[in-house]
Scaffold this motif. Sequence first.
Motif, PDB file in Angstrom:
ATOM      1  N   LEU A  19      -9.013  -2.059   2.794  1.00 48.63           N
ATOM      2  CA  LEU A  19      -7.962  -1.001   2.099  1.00 48.63           C
ATOM      3  C   LEU A  19      -7.001  -0.457   3.111  1.00 48.63           C
ATOM      4  O   LEU A  19      -7.355   0.052   3.990  1.00 48.63           O
ATOM      5  N   ARG A  20      -5.621  -0.527   2.426  1.00 42.63           N
ATOM      6  CA  ARG A  20      -4.710   0.109   3.176  1.00 42.63           C
ATOM      7  C   ARG A  20      -4.043   1.282   2.641  1.00 42.63           C
ATOM      8  O   ARG A  20      -3.362   2.334   3.345  1.00 42.63           O
ATOM      9  N   ARG A  21      -4.135   1.334   1.448  1.00 45.72           N
ATOM     10  CA  ARG A  21      -3.474   2.339   0.640  1.00 45.72           C
ATOM     11  C   ARG A  21      -4.415   2.865  -0.486  1.00 45.72           C
ATOM     12  O   ARG A  21      -4.926   2.040  -1.243  1.00 45.72           O
ATOM     13  N   LEU A  22      -4.622   4.342  -0.184  1.00 49.53           N
ATOM     14  CA  LEU A  22      -5.653   4.923  -1.275  1.00 49.53           C
ATOM     15  C   LEU A  22      -4.870   6.223  -1.777  1.00 49.53           C
ATOM     16  O   LEU A  22      -4.611   6.893  -0.939  1.00 49.53           O
ATOM     17  N   CYS A  23      -4.783   6.060  -3.065  1.00 46.09           N
ATOM     18  CA  CYS A  23      -4.244   7.313  -3.773  1.00 46.09           C
ATOM     19  C   CYS A  23      -5.268   7.911  -4.585  1.00 46.09           C
ATOM     20  O   CYS A  23      -5.842   7.392  -5.758  1.00 46.09           O
ATOM     21  N   ALA A  24      -5.815   9.189  -4.364  1.00 46.90           N
ATOM     22  CA  ALA A  24      -6.565  10.016  -5.149  1.00 46.90           C
ATOM     23  C   ALA A  24      -6.166  11.306  -5.682  1.00 46.90           C
ATOM     24  O   ALA A  24      -6.929  12.231  -5.846  1.00 46.90           O
ATOM     25  N   ALA A  25      -4.943  11.459  -5.550  1.00 46.14           N
ATOM     26  CA  ALA A  25      -4.133  12.807  -5.498  1.00 46.14           C
ATOM     27  C   ALA A  25      -4.459  13.133  -7.566  1.00 46.14           C
ATOM     28  O   ALA A  25      -4.661  12.216  -8.250  1.00 46.14           O
ATOM     29  N   ARG A  26      -4.521  14.406  -7.673  1.00 44.95           N
ATOM     30  CA  ARG A  26      -4.399  15.140  -8.745  1.00 44.95           C
ATOM     31  C   ARG A  26      -5.727  14.829  -9.476  1.00 44.95           C
ATOM     32  O   ARG A  26      -5.683  14.244 -10.542  1.00 44.95           O
ATOM     33  N   ASN A  27      -6.872  14.812  -8.876  1.00 44.47           N
ATOM     34  CA  ASN A  27      -8.324  14.761  -9.278  1.00 44.47           C
ATOM     35  C   ASN A  27      -9.078  15.972  -9.195  1.00 44.47           C
ATOM     36  O   ASN A  27      -8.120  17.089  -8.913  1.00 44.47           O
ATOM     37  N   ALA A  28     -10.397  15.884  -9.219  1.00 48.15           N
ATOM     38  CA  ALA A  28     -11.186  17.236  -9.117  1.00 48.15           C
ATOM     39  C   ALA A  28     -11.946  16.910  -8.058  1.00 48.15           C
ATOM     40  O   ALA A  28     -13.332  17.331  -7.883  1.00 48.15           O
ATOM     41  N   LEU A  29     -11.612  16.212  -6.680  1.00 46.59           N
ATOM     42  CA  LEU A  29     -12.631  16.002  -5.862  1.00 46.59           C
ATOM     43  C   LEU A  29     -12.775  16.985  -5.154  1.00 46.59           C
ATOM     44  O   LEU A  29     -11.885  18.121  -4.569  1.00 46.59           O
ATOM     45  N   ALA A  30     -14.158  17.265  -4.884  1.00 48.49           N
ATOM     46  CA  ALA A  30     -14.596  18.453  -4.057  1.00 48.49           C
ATOM     47  C   ALA A  30     -14.900  17.882  -2.553  1.00 48.49           C
ATOM     48  O   ALA A  30     -14.850  18.952  -1.544  1.00 48.49           O
ATOM     49  N   ALA A  31     -15.049  16.913  -2.316  1.00 48.74           N
ATOM     50  CA  ALA A  31     -15.497  16.456  -0.983  1.00 48.74           C
ATOM     51  C   ALA A  31     -15.299  14.956  -0.962  1.00 48.74           C
ATOM     52  O   ALA A  31     -15.635  14.244  -1.991  1.00 48.74           O
ATOM     53  N   PRO A  63     -19.220  10.041   3.127  1.00 47.40           N
ATOM     54  CA  PRO A  63     -19.061   9.440   4.359  1.00 47.40           C
ATOM     55  C   PRO A  63     -18.523   7.932   4.561  1.00 47.40           C
ATOM     56  O   PRO A  63     -18.885   7.317   3.193  1.00 47.40           O
ATOM     57  N   GLY A  64     -17.961   7.689   5.421  1.00 49.27           N
ATOM     58  CA  GLY A  64     -17.656   6.108   5.753  1.00 49.27           C
ATOM     59  C   GLY A  64     -16.275   5.874   5.662  1.00 49.27           C
ATOM     60  O   GLY A  64     -15.908   4.570   6.010  1.00 49.27           O
ATOM     61  N   LEU A  65     -15.607   7.000   5.976  1.00 47.19           N
ATOM     62  CA  LEU A  65     -14.220   6.688   6.040  1.00 47.19           C
ATOM     63  C   LEU A  65     -13.670   6.094   7.593  1.00 47.19           C
ATOM     64  O   LEU A  65     -12.569   5.382   7.574  1.00 47.19           O
ATOM     65  N   ARG A  66     -14.806   6.061   8.210  1.00 45.71           N
ATOM     66  CA  ARG A  66     -14.160   5.369   9.701  1.00 45.71           C
ATOM     67  C   ARG A  66     -14.320   4.012   9.935  1.00 45.71           C
ATOM     68  O   ARG A  66     -13.704   3.206  10.497  1.00 45.71           O
ATOM     69  N   HIS A  67     -14.809   3.326   8.425  1.00 49.24           N
ATOM     70  CA  HIS A  67     -14.930   1.841   8.538  1.00 49.24           C
ATOM     71  C   HIS A  67     -13.557   1.470   8.139  1.00 49.24           C
ATOM     72  O   HIS A  67     -13.347   0.281   8.148  1.00 49.24           O
ATOM     73  N   LEU A  68     -12.583   2.343   7.477  1.00 47.57           N
ATOM     74  CA  LEU A  68     -11.304   1.827   7.005  1.00 47.57           C
ATOM     75  C   LEU A  68     -10.216   1.985   8.101  1.00 47.57           C
ATOM     76  O   LEU A  68      -9.745   2.851   8.320  1.00 47.57           O
ATOM     77  N   ALA A  69     -10.370   0.970   9.122  1.00 46.74           N
ATOM     78  CA  ALA A  69      -9.752   0.504  10.169  1.00 46.74           C
ATOM     79  C   ALA A  69      -8.056   0.402   9.539  1.00 46.74           C
ATOM     80  O   ALA A  69      -7.443   0.686  10.545  1.00 46.74           O
ATOM     81  N   ARG A  70      -7.890  -0.167   8.527  1.00 44.80           N
ATOM     82  CA  ARG A  70      -6.589  -0.515   8.225  1.00 44.80           C
ATOM     83  C   ARG A  70      -6.014   0.606   7.233  1.00 44.80           C
ATOM     84  O   ARG A  70      -4.723   0.586   7.058  1.00 44.80           O
ATOM     85  N   LEU A  71      -6.732   1.590   7.037  1.00 49.13           N
ATOM     86  CA  LEU A  71      -6.044   2.566   5.937  1.00 49.13           C
ATOM     87  C   LEU A  71      -5.098   3.264   6.761  1.00 49.13           C
ATOM     88  O   LEU A  71      -4.996   3.976   7.784  1.00 49.13           O
ATOM     89  N   ALA A  72      -3.849   2.937   6.012  1.00 49.34           N
ATOM     90  CA  ALA A  72      -2.615   3.822   6.544  1.00 49.34           C
ATOM     91  C   ALA A  72      -1.907   4.769   5.632  1.00 49.34           C
ATOM     92  O   ALA A  72      -1.053   5.278   6.072  1.00 49.34           O
ATOM     93  N   HIS A  73      -2.362   4.664   4.508  1.00 49.72           N
ATOM     94  CA  HIS A  73      -1.728   5.705   3.333  1.00 49.72           C
ATOM     95  C   HIS A  73      -3.000   6.432   2.587  1.00 49.72           C
ATOM     96  O   HIS A  73      -3.725   5.655   2.091  1.00 49.72           O
ATOM     97  N   LEU A  74      -3.168   7.703   2.661  1.00 51.20           N
ATOM     98  CA  LEU A  74      -4.223   8.378   1.967  1.00 51.20           C
ATOM     99  C   LEU A  74      -3.702   9.836   1.495  1.00 51.20           C
ATOM    100  O   LEU A  74      -3.077  10.541   2.078  1.00 51.20           O
ATOM    101  N   ALA A  90       1.917  11.023   9.028  1.00 53.51           N
ATOM    102  CA  ALA A  90       2.920  10.990   7.854  1.00 53.51           C
ATOM    103  C   ALA A  90       2.408  10.182   6.768  1.00 53.51           C
ATOM    104  O   ALA A  90       2.618  10.315   5.425  1.00 53.51           O
ATOM    105  N   GLY A  91       1.038   9.515   6.986  1.00 56.76           N
ATOM    106  CA  GLY A  91       0.462   8.539   6.086  1.00 56.76           C
ATOM    107  C   GLY A  91      -0.763   9.461   5.395  1.00 56.76           C
ATOM    108  O   GLY A  91      -1.211   8.970   4.326  1.00 56.76           O
TER     109      GLY A  91
END
Length: 885
Positions: free
Chosen positions: A783-795, A798-809, A832-833
């Motif tokens: 996963l390189r791009r993940l968009c979760a904007a305009r939702n109701a996320l409270a938290a 865990p496990g974000l550290r496994h996304l070594a290629r994530l450049a856009h969140l 910036a990402g």
Amino acid sequence: MFTLTELASLSERQSSYKILKPWWDVFMEYLVLLMLMVSVLAGTLLLSRDQVVCLPSDPPSQAPGNGSQPSQEPPRARQEPSNSNSHPQTSPAVPHPTPRGRRTHLDYQQYVYISQVCYHHALPWYSRFFPYVALLHSLALLASGSFWFKYPKTSARIEHFIAVLGKCFESPWTSRALSHTAWQDSTQTRAEGTRLRLNSLAGRPSLDSGTDSPLLGREGSAQPAAAPVPPPSPSPSLHPQPLSSSSLSLSSTASLCSFSSSCSPRLSLAPPPADATPSAGPPPSLERSDGETARALFERVRRFRAHSEEGDLVYKVYVAQTVFKVVKFVLIVSYTSPLLGSISFTHECRPQIHALTGYSAFRCTHDLASVLRKLLLSYLALVWLYGLLGLYTLCWIFRRSLREYSFQRVREESSIRDVPDVRNDFAFLLHLADQYDPLPGQRLAVFLSPGSETRLLEESLEQQWGAERLRGLVTRDHRGRTQLHLCGLPRLPPALFSLGQLEVLKLELIPEARLTAQVSRMTALRELHLYHCPARLDPESLRVLRDRLESLHLRVAEAAEIPGWAYALRGLRELHLAGGLAGGLGCLRELRQLRMLSLRGGLRRVPGELGELAGSLARLEVHNEGTRLLALGGLRRLGSGLAELALRRCELEHVPAAVLSLTGLHSLDLSGNALRGLDELLGLAQLRRLTALRLARNRIPALPPAVGLLRGLELLDLSHNRLQALPPALFTLRRLRCLQLAGNLLGALPAEVGGLPLLSELDLGGNRLESLPPELFSGCLRLRRLCAARNALAALPPGLRHLARLAHLDLRGNSLDALPAELGRCASLRRAGLLVEDWLFDTLPPGVRDALQRPESAPSGTPEAPPATVLVPELSPSWALESQI
């Protein structure tokens, strides 16, 4: 009282009207003035010396009341009048001669009375009122002679014409255009003379019968006399030019000198001697202010022509006043000629005053009779001459077609060949102006010529839009290509063709765009945009662009405005058509290399002409702007060669059945339609090569399980629909790389999302998600791009550290209280990402913030994988380009 200023303006106005007065009108005006002088002279004589003197012509009768005969006095007594003051005693009688004649019994007062009575009774009325009648006739003729200048509905048009004619005569562009014409004529004359000379030399006989070489013939001693060189054919520049000014005559003289010097019968073209007169070059260009004045004058002439050609009121008024003059002439002659004999010196008078004077008949003499008769004869002579001129004018009016005017003489004497003929009042005014002097009308032809206006606009554009200014407007597009956008110009500036490195040219709202043969100088031009710009191509430019142009963008109001040369660009690879395309397309048979076709307009059916592109067309886009696309049968003619198909905003309610016949389809875009169900997904499984499916901005409430049959799918766009849940079959698409789910009603993301190992882009923005499954971070390691904007996320799990290629969140617009510190373990993520609120970013530990704000560099020990792309033969899908970072 008149001021001197008013009198001066009156004289200037009269002088300006001379240009519309033919010689007969001027002559008739002078005749009317002479008539006025005759009538005024006769009237003056009548006022000062007009009288009659009368004497009785019958013997006296007996006085009433006296029956006796008058006493007979001796002759001596009758001859000696009594004088009470004389003294016969002292003055001796002087003998007087005996008077002869008849004695009357009238005194002086009676003579005066009799003369007055006989003046009114015996003298004819024409002898008494001739000067005044002549004065009235003269005034009427004078008023009718200039009535058309004063009539309100014609005077404005006449004044406008005179003003326009004067401006055209004095405009610097007139001399410039005529000088340019003379220079062109002289250039053509020199070229023609050179051609004739070379032809004559090539045809000269020689001694060697097997060789036509003029060199051998010249070296031989027995060379026969050379045939005389035929004179050059006459050209307009060799004849007197009535349109030329001083500069024109100078250029023509120089051209003739150069022509005569170049017509030597020698074979070699030796340079002219140093003292030879050089040929005149093209005249210098106008100043900017003169050019603007000339453009305004072109518009003024165009509007006046349109206004004056609407009717022939000036012509009718002129004809009416000429007819009135002739009728007036006939009237004057008809009643004046019989009355000419009534003006005599003697008249018989019977005033009916016998009771007062004792006489009943008197003989009267009119002392002005001889003078009035001579004046009347002079007046009649002037009237006859005036009438003959009026008849001549009528013959000129009715024997010639004065409501049509041809500039044939201008076409014959100059290279201005495109001067249009004019009609109605404009033509009539030009005919009248030619009677005064044809030169102003011929100079007006410069401002009626479309070619002259074109040349002026080109020179003005060349001054305002030079090469330096155009280079300053050159920019670069998103692909790094040089581009130039010109909008609202009247035509293309000549300096445009000097931009040899220009790759993209955009022309918008240019009504007279013309691509000449100079487009061959634009060697780098590959893409052309024409937005409401009916461009014309010369044959030479079409030959150049036919193989060089690769992309063409046209925006027209209707399909009929698509230029025919667009279908002859055999090297074209992309064609974009926008506008009213409901009328259909033209013949596409010549576009054998066309790979991409975009149609943006209100189509009712897929054009059947697309079948001519079967085998070459790889991508078809139809943007219907909300118009319902009813017939899709034309898609079947494209066969298996079509790789990408986009049917956007076509108001489709179902997946078209014609799509199923496109077995070679790689990408299908049905965005912006009215799809409510996806029952046809089972049929889409037949498209084995389908890798991209876009169904955004529809009305899809649920995704059927048949979506799992699309095994080769790599991109799925379901954004902005009405999805509330996702079926587990969706996550069986192991090749899925991009999943767009933004703008739906999703309340949860299934944990099966972790079964998409190749997923590199996931868009969940604008939903109702309260949490993300941990399997997303543990299973989707690419996963390189993940968009979760305009939702109701409270938290975040865990496990974000496994996304070594994530450049856009993107986490904006959620209910997060803090960000996990393991974001610092994402090797490719930078500040910036990471799109979050500033205060939320400040909740990270300082070390993590510093790590996210470090400059980009490849992480040590982690090899950088190449960007994920989908390889399509000759055309890669656009989503693959968008997915590259």
